[in-house]
Design a protein around this motif. Structure first.
Motif, PDB file in Angstrom:
ATOM      1  N   ARG A   1      11.186   2.344 -10.220  1.00 22.77           N
ATOM      2  CA  ARG A   1      10.072   2.600 -10.232  1.00 22.77           C
ATOM      3  C   ARG A   1       9.844   2.775  -8.394  1.00 22.77           C
ATOM      4  NH1 ARG A   1       8.224  -2.947 -12.223  1.00 22.77           N
ATOM      5  NH2 ARG A   1      10.716  -3.618 -12.124  1.00 22.77           N
ATOM      6  N   ASN A   2       8.816   2.442  -7.904  1.00 24.87           N
ATOM      7  CA  ASN A   2       8.664   3.290  -6.170  1.00 24.87           C
ATOM      8  C   ASN A   2       9.604   2.655  -5.095  1.00 24.87           C
ATOM      9  OD1 ASN A   2       6.959   0.714  -5.478  1.00 24.87           O
ATOM     10  ND2 ASN A   2       5.644   1.510  -4.078  1.00 24.87           N
ATOM     11  N   ARG A   3      10.092   1.196  -5.572  1.00 23.73           N
ATOM     12  CA  ARG A   3      11.889   1.008  -4.621  1.00 23.73           C
ATOM     13  C   ARG A   3      12.825   1.722  -4.568  1.00 23.73           C
ATOM     14  NH1 ARG A   3       6.381  -1.927  -4.412  1.00 23.73           N
ATOM     15  NH2 ARG A   3       6.969  -3.931  -4.371  1.00 23.73           N
ATOM     16  N   LEU A   4      12.746   2.285  -3.479  1.00 24.82           N
ATOM     17  CA  LEU A   4      14.170   2.809  -3.091  1.00 24.82           C
ATOM     18  C   LEU A   4      15.164   2.305  -2.064  1.00 24.82           C
ATOM     19  CD1 LEU A   4      15.707   5.729  -4.057  1.00 24.82           C
ATOM     20  CD2 LEU A   4      14.709   6.616  -2.230  1.00 24.82           C
ATOM     21  N   THR A   5      16.189   1.678  -2.554  1.00 25.97           N
ATOM     22  CA  THR A   5      17.329   1.002  -1.531  1.00 25.97           C
ATOM     23  C   THR A   5      18.344   1.699  -1.699  1.00 25.97           C
ATOM     24  OG1 THR A   5      17.922  -0.380  -3.844  1.00 25.97           O
ATOM     25  CG2 THR A   5      15.905  -1.544  -2.326  1.00 25.97           C
ATOM     26  N   GLY A   6      18.777   1.437  -0.123  1.00 23.83           N
ATOM     27  CA  GLY A   6      20.449   1.897   0.194  1.00 23.83           C
ATOM     28  C   GLY A   6      21.028   0.891   0.512  1.00 23.83           C
ATOM     29  N   GLY A   7      22.455   1.335  -0.050  1.00 22.08           N
ATOM     30  CA  GLY A   7      23.904   1.038   0.385  1.00 22.08           C
ATOM     31  C   GLY A   7      24.342   0.773   1.907  1.00 22.08           C
ATOM     32  N   GLY A   8      24.878  -0.029   2.651  1.00 22.84           N
ATOM     33  CA  GLY A   8      25.733  -0.106   4.111  1.00 22.84           C
ATOM     34  C   GLY A   8      25.016   0.910   5.232  1.00 22.84           C
TER      35      GLY A   8
ATOM     36  N   GLY B   1       0.323  -1.111  -0.040  1.00 21.44           N
ATOM     37  CA  GLY B   1      -0.202  -0.032   0.201  1.00 21.44           C
ATOM     38  C   GLY B   1       0.914   1.367   0.306  1.00 21.44           C
ATOM     39  N   ALA B   2       2.349   0.993   0.214  1.00 23.44           N
ATOM     40  CA  ALA B   2       3.162   2.783   0.416  1.00 23.44           C
ATOM     41  C   ALA B   2       3.360   3.574  -1.042  1.00 23.44           C
ATOM     42  CB  ALA B   2       3.917   1.859   1.018  1.00 23.44           C
ATOM     43  N   ASP B   3       3.265   4.689  -0.883  1.00 22.25           N
ATOM     44  CA  ASP B   3       3.644   5.159  -1.774  1.00 22.25           C
ATOM     45  C   ASP B   3       5.356   4.688  -2.277  1.00 22.25           C
ATOM     46  OD1 ASP B   3       1.516   6.405  -2.677  1.00 22.25           O
ATOM     47  OD2 ASP B   3       2.090   8.063  -1.948  1.00 22.25           O
ATOM     48  N   TRP B   4       5.883   4.497  -1.188  1.00 27.14           N
ATOM     49  CA  TRP B   4       7.549   3.946  -1.375  1.00 27.14           C
ATOM     50  C   TRP B   4       7.795   3.200  -0.515  1.00 27.14           C
ATOM     51  CZ3 TRP B   4      10.304   6.727  -4.748  1.00 27.14           C
ATOM     52  CH2 TRP B   4       9.958   8.107  -5.466  1.00 27.14           C
ATOM     53  N   VAL B   5       8.610   1.958  -0.477  1.00 28.55           N
ATOM     54  CA  VAL B   5       8.865   0.823   0.124  1.00 28.55           C
ATOM     55  C   VAL B   5      10.345   1.479  -0.408  1.00 28.55           C
ATOM     56  CG1 VAL B   5       8.932  -1.503  -1.039  1.00 28.55           C
ATOM     57  CG2 VAL B   5       6.974  -0.425  -0.750  1.00 28.55           C
ATOM     58  N   THR B   6      10.908   0.876   0.176  1.00 28.12           N
ATOM     59  CA  THR B   6      12.195   2.086   0.912  1.00 28.12           C
ATOM     60  C   THR B   6      13.268   1.148   2.057  1.00 28.12           C
ATOM     61  OG1 THR B   6      12.377   3.447   2.693  1.00 28.12           O
ATOM     62  CG2 THR B   6      11.897   3.962   0.263  1.00 28.12           C
ATOM     63  N   SER B   7      14.568   0.594   1.991  1.00 30.46           N
ATOM     64  CA  SER B   7      15.538  -0.010   3.142  1.00 30.46           C
ATOM     65  C   SER B   7      16.975   0.707   2.738  1.00 30.46           C
ATOM     66  CB  SER B   7      15.485  -1.735   2.445  1.00 30.46           C
ATOM     67  OG  SER B   7      16.391  -1.405   1.360  1.00 30.46           O
ATOM     68  N   VAL B   8      17.356   0.971   3.906  1.00 33.46           N
ATOM     69  CA  VAL B   8      18.866   0.483   4.016  1.00 33.46           C
ATOM     70  C   VAL B   8      19.102   0.154   4.850  1.00 33.46           C
ATOM     71  CG1 VAL B   8      20.448   2.285   5.781  1.00 33.46           C
ATOM     72  CG2 VAL B   8      18.088   3.088   4.655  1.00 33.46           C
ATOM     73  N   CYS B   9      20.643  -0.181   3.896  1.00 38.93           N
ATOM     74  CA  CYS B   9      21.674  -1.533   4.487  1.00 38.93           C
ATOM     75  C   CYS B   9      20.918  -2.963   4.489  1.00 38.93           C
ATOM     76  CB  CYS B   9      22.242  -1.328   5.628  1.00 38.93           C
ATOM     77  SG  CYS B   9      24.001  -2.533   6.116  1.00 38.93           S
ATOM     78  N   THR B  10      21.275  -4.216   5.081  1.00 40.81           N
ATOM     79  CA  THR B  10      20.677  -5.329   4.828  1.00 40.81           C
ATOM     80  C   THR B  10      18.600  -5.532   4.862  1.00 40.81           C
ATOM     81  OG1 THR B  10      21.065  -6.160   7.236  1.00 40.81           O
ATOM     82  CG2 THR B  10      22.453  -6.512   5.308  1.00 40.81           C
ATOM     83  N   GLY B  11      18.789  -3.777   5.793  1.00 39.18           N
ATOM     84  CA  GLY B  11      16.981  -3.658   5.411  1.00 39.18           C
ATOM     85  C   GLY B  11      15.940  -5.085   3.547  1.00 39.18           C
ATOM     86  N   ALA B  12      17.073  -4.457   3.147  1.00 39.77           N
ATOM     87  CA  ALA B  12      16.285  -5.300   1.588  1.00 39.77           C
ATOM     88  C   ALA B  12      16.445  -6.250   1.793  1.00 39.77           C
ATOM     89  CB  ALA B  12      17.333  -4.588   0.758  1.00 39.77           C
ATOM     90  N   LEU B  13      17.090  -6.812   2.823  1.00 37.49           N
ATOM     91  CA  LEU B  13      17.048  -8.487   2.370  1.00 37.49           C
ATOM     92  C   LEU B  13      15.409  -8.808   2.758  1.00 37.49           C
ATOM     93  CD1 LEU B  13      20.433  -9.967   3.377  1.00 37.49           C
ATOM     94  CD2 LEU B  13      19.529  -9.616   1.602  1.00 37.49           C
TER      95      LEU B  13
END
Lengths: 233, 233
Positions: free
Chosen positions: A148-155, A97-109
């Protein structure tokens, strides 16, 4: 700034989170203007972090069913979160449901385990990068990856760059520059050792010795989790 | 790393703290090895921050009388802290016994109010820089300023650079480089607007408009506090 539209941000918080993965972007995103920030977990009891002090959840899973931005931080605790059906169920539902689905570091896993990165390009902490593929994501070696609406960051510290990029997308570049000035983000690292391509051999060796001691067999553990969750790895 | 000497770190935490001033260096310093980190305030009740979620003190003033590193973060709440005799008394007492007396952002003004920067070079958030002189300090425009055992950082995100510099002093450069790699501190700010010399006129104007609205007359308030505390400004 009363003219700004309201923005809600929900961070997953969990035991043994790398707290700066969360507190860095939370600082920046709190300056979006007209923002609410929540730290969400199963209970409101203090959650231990990797830094020797706890974080306090502001809401529980059953109190938050929607947010404009979902952000999942990383840390050694992600291995337990990826195996936790209640937590993964909440992340999946929020991510839908979110506009932006995001993570930082190993949150991507964790996003990956919830099925939210299948078919997306993504990044994560450099030392876990290839594990993104276990969840059907395409690992891309950049500090921030937008698909698209996935924004992921590194460590860890990438969370600050990540959040400024998100502020620019949501409120425009002028607002993001104002936030950058307000937090004096003019970094001058005292050394140039912040990426595996830049670190010397001794530093890399020290890093892997510590990780292999703290989380032995981590890659195989994550692969097994992905298989149990139905990913074809 | 059992051979490392124990290091205790005490952060002052207070209402309306800029939480990244504390959580950034806490992340880095927690990787000194054999470290204890405490967040210290009058009570253990949750303390509201500027970011929409609270921090939880781990100890109270009367439980902590000594630490190897004292670190005072900044934020709009510093104006109240500077006028709070109990808090200033604790900072002064801790600063007298600590190996390292440190601050991030406007936390330097709290050190100043406690008399700990008189005759020292120091830095603080760029927008409050000249206020250091009210407390007998010599303002120096650098992101990190070291003078004997006083180590002060500039605004908010400088806390990461500051803490890496401190790790290098305490555990050596090799350990600091390892910590930098572990938190992937290879910053790539999306804009170059993190210092007043770099920001454009519109960004600076936006900044001052917000600060003058959020904390009107702040410079005169700080000057008056310094006078009441016996500084000749």
């Amino acid at each position: 700034m009363p003219e700004l539209s309201p923005i809600s941000v929900a961070f997953l918080v969990f035991p043994n989170v790398t707290q700066l993965d969360l507190t860095g972007p939370a600082q920046i995103l709190s300056r979006l203007g007209n923002t609410s920030i929540d730290l969400v977990w199963k209970t409101r009891d203090p959650v231990p972090t990797d830094s020797g002090f706890p974080l306090l959840p502001t809401k529980t899973f059953d109190e938050v069913s929607q947010a404009d931005i979902l952000c999942v931080p990383g840390g050694f605790g992600t291995v337990d979160v990826m195996q936790d059906d209640e937590a993964i169920g909440w992340v999946r539902s929020m991510g839908t449901g979110a506009d932006w689905v995001t993570s930082v570091c190993t949150g991507a896993l964790v996003l990956g385990a919830a099925g939210l990165l299948k078919g997306y390009e993504a990044t994560t902490h450099w030392a876990s990068h290839e594990q993104l593929a276990f969840f059907g994501a395409t690992p891309v070696k950049r500090r921030i990856v937008l698909d698209r609406n996935r924004l992921t960051g590194g460590g860890v510290t990438s969370g600050i760059d990540f959040a400024l990029a998100l502020v620019a997308r949501i409120r425009g570049e002028a607002h993001a520059k104002f936030v950058q000035l307000s937090v004096e983000y003019d970094p001058h690292p005292p050394f140039d050792s912040g990426a595996p391509e830049k670190a010397d051999a001794e530093t890399l060796e020290r890093y892997w010795a510590l990780v292999n001691k703290a989380a032995p067999g981590r890659v195989e553990t994550v692969r097994a989790i992905a298989r149990r969750r139905g990913f074809d790895t």
